[in-house]
Design a protein around this motif. Structure first.
Motif, PDB file in Angstrom:
ATOM      1  N   GLU B 185       3.342  -8.445  -6.004  1.00 37.82           N
ATOM      2  CA  GLU B 185       3.550 -10.011  -6.033  1.00 37.82           C
ATOM      3  C   GLU B 185       2.697 -10.430  -4.924  1.00 37.82           C
ATOM      4  N   GLN B 186       2.756 -10.261  -3.669  1.00 37.00           N
ATOM      5  CA  GLN B 186       2.434 -10.901  -2.692  1.00 37.00           C
ATOM      6  C   GLN B 186       1.035 -10.260  -2.084  1.00 37.00           C
ATOM      7  N   SER B 187       0.706  -9.086  -2.247  1.00 36.29           N
ATOM      8  CA  SER B 187      -0.635  -8.631  -1.994  1.00 36.29           C
ATOM      9  C   SER B 187      -1.518  -8.465  -2.794  1.00 36.29           C
ATOM     10  N   ARG B 188      -1.084  -8.629  -4.004  1.00 39.64           N
ATOM     11  CA  ARG B 188      -1.871  -8.384  -5.351  1.00 39.64           C
ATOM     12  C   ARG B 188      -2.511  -7.236  -5.436  1.00 39.64           C
ATOM     13  N   LEU B 189      -2.108  -6.219  -4.703  1.00 39.02           N
ATOM     14  CA  LEU B 189      -2.618  -4.865  -5.068  1.00 39.02           C
ATOM     15  C   LEU B 189      -2.239  -4.518  -6.250  1.00 39.02           C
ATOM     16  N   GLN B 190      -3.046  -3.632  -6.917  1.00 37.79           N
ATOM     17  CA  GLN B 190      -2.464  -3.025  -8.084  1.00 37.79           C
ATOM     18  C   GLN B 190      -2.775  -1.429  -8.182  1.00 37.79           C
ATOM     19  N   GLY B 191      -1.738  -0.811  -8.795  1.00 32.31           N
ATOM     20  CA  GLY B 191      -1.728   0.656  -8.773  1.00 32.31           C
ATOM     21  C   GLY B 191      -0.849   1.080 -10.163  1.00 32.31           C
ATOM     22  N   VAL B 192      -0.613   2.309 -10.002  1.00 31.68           N
ATOM     23  CA  VAL B 192       0.392   2.898 -11.015  1.00 31.68           C
ATOM     24  C   VAL B 192       1.461   3.167 -10.629  1.00 31.68           C
ATOM     25  N   LEU B 193       2.455   2.793 -11.425  1.00 29.79           N
ATOM     26  CA  LEU B 193       3.836   2.989 -10.732  1.00 29.79           C
ATOM     27  C   LEU B 193       4.383   4.369 -11.585  1.00 29.79           C
ATOM     28  N   LYS B 194       4.782   5.329 -10.640  1.00 30.92           N
ATOM     29  CA  LYS B 194       5.130   6.608 -11.612  1.00 30.92           C
ATOM     30  C   LYS B 194       6.424   7.178 -10.971  1.00 30.92           C
ATOM     31  N   GLY B 195       7.120   7.882 -11.985  1.00 27.98           N
ATOM     32  CA  GLY B 195       8.496   8.553 -11.198  1.00 27.98           C
ATOM     33  C   GLY B 195       8.116   9.713 -10.707  1.00 27.98           C
ATOM     34  N   LYS B 196       8.915  10.190  -9.933  1.00 27.38           N
ATOM     35  CA  LYS B 196       9.204  11.395  -9.197  1.00 27.38           C
ATOM     36  C   LYS B 196      10.027  12.416  -9.769  1.00 27.38           C
ATOM     37  N   SER B 197      10.081  13.657  -9.530  1.00 25.93           N
ATOM     38  CA  SER B 197      11.063  14.613 -10.187  1.00 25.93           C
ATOM     39  C   SER B 197      12.488  14.264  -9.715  1.00 25.93           C
ATOM     40  N   SER B 198      12.440  13.646  -8.518  1.00 30.88           N
ATOM     41  CA  SER B 198      13.934  13.171  -8.119  1.00 30.88           C
ATOM     42  C   SER B 198      14.310  12.033  -8.694  1.00 30.88           C
ATOM     43  N   GLY B 199      13.663  11.442  -9.652  1.00 32.20           N
ATOM     44  CA  GLY B 199      13.989   9.941  -9.878  1.00 32.20           C
ATOM     45  C   GLY B 199      13.622   8.695  -9.363  1.00 32.20           C
ATOM     46  N   GLU B 200      12.973   9.145  -8.102  1.00 29.21           N
ATOM     47  CA  GLU B 200      12.298   7.854  -7.227  1.00 29.21           C
ATOM     48  C   GLU B 200      11.084   7.283  -8.089  1.00 29.21           C
ATOM     49  N   LEU B 201      10.861   5.837  -7.648  1.00 27.92           N
ATOM     50  CA  LEU B 201       9.635   5.400  -8.352  1.00 27.92           C
ATOM     51  C   LEU B 201       8.672   5.258  -7.009  1.00 27.92           C
ATOM     52  N   VAL B 202       7.439   5.325  -7.215  1.00 27.93           N
ATOM     53  CA  VAL B 202       6.602   5.294  -6.214  1.00 27.93           C
ATOM     54  C   VAL B 202       5.224   4.684  -6.985  1.00 27.93           C
ATOM     55  N   ILE B 203       4.461   3.807  -6.275  1.00 26.65           N
ATOM     56  CA  ILE B 203       3.049   3.645  -6.370  1.00 26.65           C
ATOM     57  C   ILE B 203       2.043   4.399  -5.264  1.00 26.65           C
ATOM     58  N   ASP B 204       1.484   5.202  -6.032  1.00 23.48           N
ATOM     59  CA  ASP B 204       0.498   6.084  -5.059  1.00 23.48           C
ATOM     60  C   ASP B 204      -0.868   5.467  -4.876  1.00 23.48           C
ATOM     61  N   LYS B 205      -1.798   6.057  -4.226  1.00 23.80           N
ATOM     62  CA  LYS B 205      -3.122   5.836  -4.395  1.00 23.80           C
ATOM     63  C   LYS B 205      -3.503   4.374  -3.837  1.00 23.80           C
ATOM     64  N   ILE B 206      -2.516   3.764  -3.048  1.00 27.46           N
ATOM     65  CA  ILE B 206      -3.074   2.435  -2.316  1.00 27.46           C
ATOM     66  C   ILE B 206      -3.499   2.925  -1.028  1.00 27.46           C
ATOM     67  N   MET B 207      -4.472   2.515  -0.830  1.00 24.73           N
ATOM     68  CA  MET B 207      -5.364   2.820   0.553  1.00 24.73           C
ATOM     69  C   MET B 207      -4.295   2.518   1.717  1.00 24.73           C
ATOM     70  N   ALA B 208      -4.752   3.483   2.837  1.00 20.54           N
ATOM     71  CA  ALA B 208      -3.850   3.254   3.983  1.00 20.54           C
ATOM     72  C   ALA B 208      -3.828   2.227   4.732  1.00 20.54           C
ATOM     73  N   ASP B 209      -5.102   1.370   4.809  1.00 17.25           N
ATOM     74  CA  ASP B 209      -4.985   0.348   5.502  1.00 17.25           C
ATOM     75  C   ASP B 209      -4.629  -0.930   4.718  1.00 17.25           C
ATOM     76  N   GLU B 210      -4.474  -0.858   3.597  1.00 19.52           N
ATOM     77  CA  GLU B 210      -3.767  -1.906   3.005  1.00 19.52           C
ATOM     78  C   GLU B 210      -2.426  -2.262   3.694  1.00 19.52           C
ATOM     79  N   GLU B 211      -2.270  -3.415   3.367  1.00 19.23           N
ATOM     80  CA  GLU B 211      -0.735  -4.003   4.023  1.00 19.23           C
ATOM     81  C   GLU B 211       0.294  -4.307   2.887  1.00 19.23           C
ATOM     82  N   VAL B 212       1.188  -3.467   2.966  1.00 18.61           N
ATOM     83  CA  VAL B 212       2.574  -3.675   1.908  1.00 18.61           C
ATOM     84  C   VAL B 212       3.672  -3.906   2.619  1.00 18.61           C
TER      85      VAL B 212
END
Lengths: 172, 407
Positions: B185-212
């Motif tokens: 909502e704040q940074s307007r970064l888009q990505g794909v939200l995925k689940g992990k085998s442990s049941g956690e939710l993650v957004i990956d593939k966001i560049m390391a220099d972005e601010e979240v």
């Protein structure tokens, strides 16, 4: 927790009535699907696995053990969205192994049951993960701490559950 | 041969199952070969689950509606106060929403409306930690179809992956085979939200220099064509910095491991937002709010009534400020109800700033090429890209404000 070797001729073989043979596994799968929604911690248990081990050890027939394991595993598989056969194969092996062990060991004591359930739970998970990773390409994360915790929790529950299910046995 | 009889049976049983697995893995439509087995299993397991849930709900209703009424008066009083407060808030929000609608009309923006939902009861799960799915008590005969979005009052839940006659299987968003187009909502970064085998939710593939930042809300971007835009999914829990990408963990707002009732979005429409200003064009309203050449006062300054037009100060510039960026920025400031509960009954108001959010306009930056491609299908609804809003506004005709004498 002594493991006792029992000569083959002293081993008692049990059988189960048809309603018990059908209802208990279905009930186990049903509870496994229903209870985690109400009690999320319950997902750590694997009731169908406990039922497979119990039936296999009580019947002491390897063919019966693997057939029971395959049937319960496939039923469990069909409720998931993964390809059918992952739990089936894992439980087939566990059923065969548990009945083989039941022929050689006295599996009526609490200690033996605890150790056997712990060991077969880990074996079950290893087989499941191997097939899921190797054949289906699922990216599962193996966590030793979680698997051991799950194995111990299943063993504790299994000890009580086996005592309860002993009442369903008929001497062959 | 009798010596190897048992081992042979074991080998045969395993071989047959591996063969079955191989067939399922090979075929792309995974569910088809095993469809019959699944139907049998679901038919055996779900009816008792349904019955049990009904009994449980009935008992709960009797208890809560007839016996356990302690503290109801106090609760009633508190709720009345809360309603009064909400009514005040509603007036303010309505003004903001009206303004947003007018500006969206101006931009030719098309909203996605949830036009029909179906309430369903969660009756069971897969019973496996490796398959995060639940069963609901509605199926094909209730109008459920594959790939329909499932939400709850708290947020996004998942999507329908299997439909049976009277039940359906829903893949939860925290399953590792799940993927949801998401936007921060704040940074307007888009990505794909995925689940992990442990049941956690993650957004990956966001560049390391972005601010979240932790606590930032995660909303659906609409890029997956399943979930309408602007539904809340969760909040950023923690951020791990990798050499190339950030690993953003998201805490879901919906209680995914304790679901009871859900809403299935059975129909959604795309249409222009309704006009709330009767008889007024959006461009007129916008023009009214922009700085412009002052109207020549038709009546002397001391005439009563002209003083009421305090919106035009003596220097001729209206007091309504318009931030740089013009219409799209103003639209971005409109408050949007992001909770699924409020959106389920009403048209989904776009995410703040999302008038241009997934369309590639300023304010929405794709995180990476990969996340950009995930949101790519949404790019077709991008009339906003080509509209030079700021350039067109000065040429708009200045309307005569109410109360003014026409010249």
């Amino acid at each position: 927790m002594a493991l006792t070797y029992t000569p083959r001729e002293q081993i008692e073989v049990y059988r189960f009535s048809l309603p018990v043979t059908i209802i208990v596994p279905v009930l186990a799968v049903f509870l496994q699907a229903f209870l985690p929604l109400r009690f999320p911690f319950f997902s750590i248990f694997d009731l169908p696995l406990l039922v497979v081990i119990f039936f296999a050890m009580a019947r002491r027939s390897q063919v019966a053990g693997l057939v029971t394991g395959a049937a319960i595993g496939l039923l469990q598989d069909s409720l998931t969205h993964q390809p059918i056969g992952l739990y089936g194969i894992a439980k087939t092996v566990v059923g065969y192994g548990a009945s083989s062990l039941g022929v050689k060991l006295d599996v009526e004591s609490v200690g033996t049951r605890f150790l056997v359930i712990t060991a077969f739970d880990v074996i079950h998970e290893v087989i499941y993960f191997s097939i899921a990773h190797g054949m289906v390409r699922l990216n599962l994360h193996w966590n030793w701490a979680h698997e051991l915790e799950s194995a111990l929790a299943n063993a504790i529950l299994g000890v009580f559950l086996f005592a309860l299910m002993d009442r369903l046995k008929d001497r062959a | 041969m009798g010596r190897y009889r048992n081992v042979s049976f074991l080998a045969a049983a395993i071989f047959l199952q591996i063969l079955g697995l191989a067939v399922q893995v090979k075929r792309s439509s995974e569910n088809q070969p095993s469809r019959l087995i699944r139907v049998w299993a679901v038919s055996a397991i779900t009816p008792p689950e349904k019955a049990l849930v009904r009994v449980q709900n009935g008992a709960s209703d009797i208890w809560h509606n007839y016996f356990y009424l302690r503290g109801v008066r106090q609760e009633n009083r508190e709720l009345r106060e809360q309603i009064e407060q909400l009514q005040l808030d509603q007036v303010r929000l309505k003004q903001d929403a009206d303004q947003a609608h007018r500006l969206q009309m101006l931009l030719g923006f098309k909203e996605q409306f949830i036009s029909k939902t179906l309430a369903a009861q969660v009756i069971g799960s897969s019973g496996s930690e490796q398959s995060r799915t639940v069963y609901i008590d509605k199926g094909s005969r209730d109008g459920i179809q594959l790939e329909m979005a499932v939400i709850s009052a708290a947020g996004v839940v998942g999507r329908v992956i299997n439909v049976f006659k009277s039940t359906s299987q829903v893949l939860l968003i925290n399953d590792q085979q799940s993927g949801v187009g998401a936007i921060l909502e704040q940074s307007r970064l888009q990505g794909v939200l995925k689940g992990k085998s442990s049941g956690e939710l993650v957004i990956d593939k966001i560049m390391a220099d972005e601010e979240v930042k932790p606590g930032d809300r995660v909303l659906t971007s609409g890029g997956d064509q399943i979930f309408p835009k602007g539904l809340i999914v969760g909040t950023v829990d923690k951020i791990e910095k990798g050499p190339e990408f950030l690993q953003v963990s998201v805490k879901p707002t919906a209680a995914l491991n304790r679901l009871e009732e859900v809403l299935v979005i059975v129909r959604k429409e795309e249409r222009e937002p309704p006009s709330t200003a009767t008889g007024m064009r959006a461009s007129d309203i916008l023009a009214e709010r922009l700085p412009s050449v002052p109207d020549k006062p038709a009546v002397p300054a001391n005439v009563p009534g002209s003083a009421a037009r305090g919106a035009i100060p003596t220097n001729g510039v209206r007091t309504h400020p318009v931030a740089p960026g013009g219409a799209s920025q103003t639209a971005g400031q409109a408050k949007a109800p992001a909770g699924a509960g409020s959106t389920a009954a009403k048209p989904i108001t776009p995410v703040p700033g999302s008038a241009s959010g997934s369309t590639g306009a300023p304010g929405s930056k794709p995180a990476t090429p990969s996340s950009n491609s995930a949101a790519a299908p949404n790019a077709k609804s991008s009339p906003t890209n080509s509209k030079p809003v700021a350039n067109t506004t000065p040429s708009q005709p200045q309307p005569n404000p109410p109360g003014d004498t026409p010249q």
